[in-house]
Design an enzyme around this catalytic site. Structure first.
Site, PDB file in Angstrom:
ATOM      1  N   SER A 170     -13.159  -4.088   0.082  1.00 17.99           N
ATOM      2  CA  SER A 170     -14.304  -3.202  -0.782  1.00 17.99           C
ATOM      3  C   SER A 170     -15.458  -3.684  -0.774  1.00 17.99           C
ATOM      4  CB  SER A 170     -13.622  -3.640  -2.183  1.00 17.99           C
ATOM      5  OG  SER A 170     -12.649  -2.912  -2.554  1.00 17.99           O
ATOM      6  N   GLU A 223     -20.606   7.882   8.871  1.00 20.35           N
ATOM      7  CA  GLU A 223     -21.746   7.280   8.187  1.00 20.35           C
ATOM      8  C   GLU A 223     -21.692   5.606   8.126  1.00 20.35           C
ATOM      9  OE1 GLU A 223     -22.622   8.316   4.144  1.00 20.35           O
ATOM     10  OE2 GLU A 223     -24.579   7.368   4.366  1.00 20.35           O
ATOM     11  N   TYR A 257       0.996  -1.267   0.055  1.00 19.20           N
ATOM     12  CA  TYR A 257      -0.063  -0.199  -0.092  1.00 19.20           C
ATOM     13  C   TYR A 257       0.919   1.091   0.024  1.00 19.20           C
ATOM     14  CZ  TYR A 257      -3.951  -2.967   1.114  1.00 19.20           C
ATOM     15  OH  TYR A 257      -4.966  -4.108   1.082  1.00 19.20           O
TER      16      TYR A 257
HETATM   17  P1  NDP Z   1     -14.798   0.085  -0.121  1.00 16.94           P
HETATM   18  O1  NDP Z   1     -15.295  -0.612  -1.284  1.00 16.94           O
HETATM   19  O2  NDP Z   1     -15.378   0.492   0.921  1.00 16.94           O
HETATM   20  O3  NDP Z   1     -14.424   1.732  -0.834  1.00 16.94           O
HETATM   21  C1  NDP Z   1     -13.933   2.723   0.009  1.00 16.94           C
HETATM   22  C2  NDP Z   1     -14.079   4.004  -0.454  1.00 16.94           C
HETATM   23  O4  NDP Z   1     -15.518   4.357  -0.831  1.00 16.94           O
HETATM   24  C3  NDP Z   1     -13.565   5.272   0.278  1.00 16.94           C
HETATM   25  O5  NDP Z   1     -12.090   5.447   0.374  1.00 16.94           O
HETATM   26  C4  NDP Z   1     -14.510   6.306  -0.405  1.00 16.94           C
HETATM   27  O6  NDP Z   1     -13.851   6.599  -1.709  1.00 16.94           O
HETATM   28  C5  NDP Z   1     -15.672   5.580  -1.064  1.00 16.94           C
HETATM   29  N1  NDP Z   1     -16.579   5.805   0.492  1.00 16.94           N
HETATM   30  C6  NDP Z   1     -16.513   5.002   1.782  1.00 16.94           C
HETATM   31  N2  NDP Z   1     -17.350   5.560   2.477  1.00 16.94           N
HETATM   32  C7  NDP Z   1     -18.252   6.321   1.820  1.00 16.94           C
HETATM   33  C8  NDP Z   1     -19.591   6.905   2.086  1.00 16.94           C
HETATM   34  N3  NDP Z   1     -20.006   6.970   3.150  1.00 16.94           N
HETATM   35  N4  NDP Z   1     -20.049   7.918   1.044  1.00 16.94           N
HETATM   36  C9  NDP Z   1     -19.403   7.858  -0.073  1.00 16.94           C
HETATM   37  N5  NDP Z   1     -18.285   7.422  -0.283  1.00 16.94           N
HETATM   38  C10 NDP Z   1     -17.697   6.494   0.493  1.00 16.94           C
HETATM   39  O7  NDP Z   1     -13.581  -0.454   0.493  1.00 16.94           O
HETATM   40  P2  NDP Z   1     -11.917  -0.448  -0.138  1.00 16.94           P
HETATM   41  O8  NDP Z   1     -11.837  -0.679  -1.548  1.00 16.94           O
HETATM   42  O9  NDP Z   1     -11.311   0.861   0.328  1.00 16.94           O
HETATM   43  O10 NDP Z   1     -11.573  -1.615   0.875  1.00 16.94           O
HETATM   44  C11 NDP Z   1     -11.420  -1.522   2.351  1.00 16.94           C
HETATM   45  C12 NDP Z   1      -9.996  -2.215   2.859  1.00 16.94           C
HETATM   46  O11 NDP Z   1      -9.804  -3.449   2.389  1.00 16.94           O
HETATM   47  C13 NDP Z   1      -8.927  -1.579   2.158  1.00 16.94           C
HETATM   48  O12 NDP Z   1      -8.636  -0.208   2.808  1.00 16.94           O
HETATM   49  C14 NDP Z   1      -7.892  -2.301   2.492  1.00 16.94           C
HETATM   50  O13 NDP Z   1      -7.228  -2.317   3.759  1.00 16.94           O
HETATM   51  C15 NDP Z   1      -8.617  -3.744   2.096  1.00 16.94           C
HETATM   52  N6  NDP Z   1      -8.371  -4.126   0.941  1.00 16.94           N
HETATM   53  C16 NDP Z   1      -7.669  -5.465   0.540  1.00 16.94           C
HETATM   54  C17 NDP Z   1      -7.293  -5.933  -0.342  1.00 16.94           C
HETATM   55  C18 NDP Z   1      -6.756  -7.208  -0.699  1.00 16.94           C
HETATM   56  O14 NDP Z   1      -6.338  -7.568  -1.817  1.00 16.94           O
HETATM   57  N7  NDP Z   1      -6.615  -7.982   0.234  1.00 16.94           N
HETATM   58  C19 NDP Z   1      -7.585  -5.243  -1.830  1.00 16.94           C
HETATM   59  C20 NDP Z   1      -8.357  -3.959  -1.515  1.00 16.94           C
HETATM   60  C21 NDP Z   1      -8.673  -3.660  -0.342  1.00 16.94           C
HETATM   61  P3  NDP Z   1     -13.678   7.947  -2.177  1.00 16.94           P
HETATM   62  O15 NDP Z   1     -12.468   8.606  -1.914  1.00 16.94           O
HETATM   63  O16 NDP Z   1     -13.483   7.846  -3.630  1.00 16.94           O
HETATM   64  O17 NDP Z   1     -14.643   8.977  -1.975  1.00 16.94           O
END
Ligand code: NDP
Length: 327
Positions: free
Chosen positions: A210, A295, A54
């Site tokens: 995600s 939220e 990351y």
């Molecule tokens: P999400 O699918 O929940 O996406 C998070 C993103 O969605 C935020 O960064 C933001 O993006 C948007 N978001 C979140 N909350 C809101 C809200 N209330 N209203 C509007 N938009 C919102 O999760 P991630 O993809 O970030 O995955 C979560 C975690 O999982 C990662 O941080 C990581 O630790 C892990 N992960 C692990 C992987 C693996 O291969 N093992 C791969 C990917 C993630 P924006 O800035 O665009 O608004």
């Protein structure tokens, strides 16, 4: 906050946790990262997810600095790292699951995170060129040395996880406890089909990623393209194309209608849907703003809204329920 056992292990993890992919060390300032961690911790979150790749190590550096500054009781939280991709370097042995890279990756993550041990250490992907036996032994030894407490996998398939279990059993080694798969309304097969045997017979725990499909399930892409989001980040076209695929947007529109009828936000409904699955140990939240995290923390209250009837409506919109063999 609710806490669930990580599979059949002894460790308890908050059912909502906080991850750092694309945010810490990249999209957001260190001050926002700190505010997010404080909001999470005060909301009862006890697990913070990270990985060596990351922001090429920078995410762990930022998180490590915050953990040091805040000085929370070490027994009150869990922190993870994941090994496989290295820091993005491409020389032989700088990535993968060989004994060399797993041990070096662990040592480097300990330094970046500034902790004495990593609570949950994941193999970030399967390594088709390293015998699984080598990785199982290495993880076992790292546990024996007190450098990691639990180990697991991410995006391994069921047969790879099963092989790790069989090797561990054969040699009396510590088996993987958890898997980190993608799970959201669009990606369901591993949690709802492929891993069922592992849940039932091997007590596998899951830390799912995600849950909002990178924000698509917040509904914000249904009318236009907001600019300050992750999918606008340069170099992430692959994510943008996947996130904004037509069939996803169509399904998201249907989910939005259900959320509106219930009078809840689409974000909370989508996260609650993940939380409702008892094989999910923790839903890892991503957030680039503190308002988003606040939220998201409220999604637990919405699980009760997911009656059989509402689940049927959601199923009708998604039309992607994994088919299980009939008995
Ligand atoms: P999400 O699918 O929940 O996406 C998070 C993103 O969605 C935020 O960064 C933001 O993006 C948007 N978001 C979140 N909350 C809101 C809200 N209330 N209203 C509007 N938009 C919102 O999760 P991630 O993809 O970030 O995955 C979560 C975690 O999982 C990662 O941080 C990581 O630790 C892990 N992960 C692990 C992987 C693996 O291969 N093992 C791969 C990917 C993630 P924006 O800035 O665009 O608004």
């Amino acid at each position: 906050m609710e806490y669930r056992k990580l599979g059949t292990s002894g460790i308890q993890v908050s059912v909502l946790s906080l991850g750092s992919w694309l945010t810490f060390g990249k999209q957001i300032t260190d001050a926002t990262a700190e505010e997010l961690m404080i909001t999470a911790y005060e909301g009862g979150i006890n697990f913070f997810d990270n990985a060596e790749i990351y922001s090429r190590g920078q995410s762990e550096i930022v998180m490590g600095n915050i953990l040091k500054k805040l000085n929370w009781d070490r027994s009150s939280y869990l922190v993870s790292s994941k090994v496989f991709f290295g820091l993005g370097d491409t020389k032989p042995n700088q990535r993968g699951l060989s004994r060399k890279h797993v041990v070096e990756g662990c040592h480097a993550a300990l330094k970046r995170l500034q902790v004495d041990y990593i609570d949950l250490f994941f193999c970030h992907r399967p390594d088709k060129s390293t015998p699984i036996e080598e990785t199982v032994w290495t993880m076992h030894n790292l546990i024996q040395q007190g450098k990691i407490l639990y180990w697991g996998t991410s995006e391994w398939n069921a047969s790879e996880i099963m092989e790790a279990h069989l090797i561990a059993k054969q040699h009396h080694l510590i088996a993987p406890v958890m898997e980190q798969p993608e799970y959201n309304m669009f990606r369901r097969d591993k949690l709802e089909n492929e891993f069922l045997h592992l849940f039932k017979h091997h007590g596998l725990g899951t830390t799912i990623w995600s849950p909002l499909a990178s924000g698509v399930l917040s509904g914000k892409y249904l009318e236009g393209f907001p600019t300050d989001t992750r999918i606008g980040i340069e170099g992430l076209d692959w994510l943008k194309n996947r996130a904004l695929a037509e069939d996803r947007i169509e399904k998201a529109k249907g989910i939005k209608k259900i959320a509106d009828q219930l009078g809840v936000s689409m974000v909370k409904l989508s996260l609650a849907w993940c939380l409702k699955n008892p094989n999910v140990s923790t839903v890892i939240l991503g957030a680039s703003k503190v308002t988003q995290l606040k939220e998201n923390l409220e999604s637990l209250d919405i699980v009760a809204f997911l009656t059989e009837d509402v689940m049927h409506q959601i199923e009708f919109v998604l039309s992607n329920k994994p088919l299980l063999p009939e008995f």
